[in-house]
Design a protein around this motif. Sequence first.
Motif: not given
Length: 248
Positions: A10, A17, A20-23, A60, A62-65, A203
């Motif tokens: 993480d 950030r 950055a769009i997390d989703r 990345l 993981r950050f994006f779900g 992304e």
Amino acid sequence: MPLRDLADPDHLPALDRRYAIDRPALGLGAGDPPPRILLLYGSLRERSYSRLCIEEAARLLRFFGCETRIFDPATLPLPDQHAGDDHPAVHELRELSMWSEGQVWCSPERHGQITGIMKLQIDHLPLSMGGMRPTQGRTLAVMQVSAGSQSFNSVNTLRVLGRWMRMVTIPNQSSVAKAFDEFDDAGRMKPSSYYDRIVDVMEELVRFTVLLRPHTTQLVDRYSERKEAGVPIDPATDLSAIAVAPGR
């Protein structure tokens, strides 16, 4: 199992950030369960830059779900070295490919092409396996690292292989030149336009994976395979036939 652990999963020091769009796939389709992404790299060096790029990509994702798994090819045998390719690493790779909804492939460029280690992994993925398709219909992102100036030989070859494996290869791609300059002593990628491109690619992979998720079955439904399997179309359930029926 030949899976590689991801250190500091993480920790994203090169990611700003604020932008950055997390989703990134929000609104394109169902985000649950998390998209399942398999990542493959093409070098066994202790300090493998293709592996380091793959690890940055996994963080990345993981950050994006997403849920990610990185395959370690260190114990993978040559094709046909074992009768029926009956080897634990081969079984694991094929099971991981079946598990995945999308994949990331990253190869070094060696003699102007992908490495044997990269090709070895792809060669162990059959188009059909007991009626199942380990790669067909899955999304794919391609990346490469180079020791010298920027090149696109490896990503171009990976695109050809992705098409041959009947995968949906996304438009964006990443090519990191002079990769030895792009990572710190801890193996983390420094902030740069190369890192930003990997963010862009991940992304886009998430978006395409979620977007295609409801349509995977239809997108890989082929006339030739229905004919070979002896599965005729049922007019009562064929929506295309219903749509062009007389009187409609």
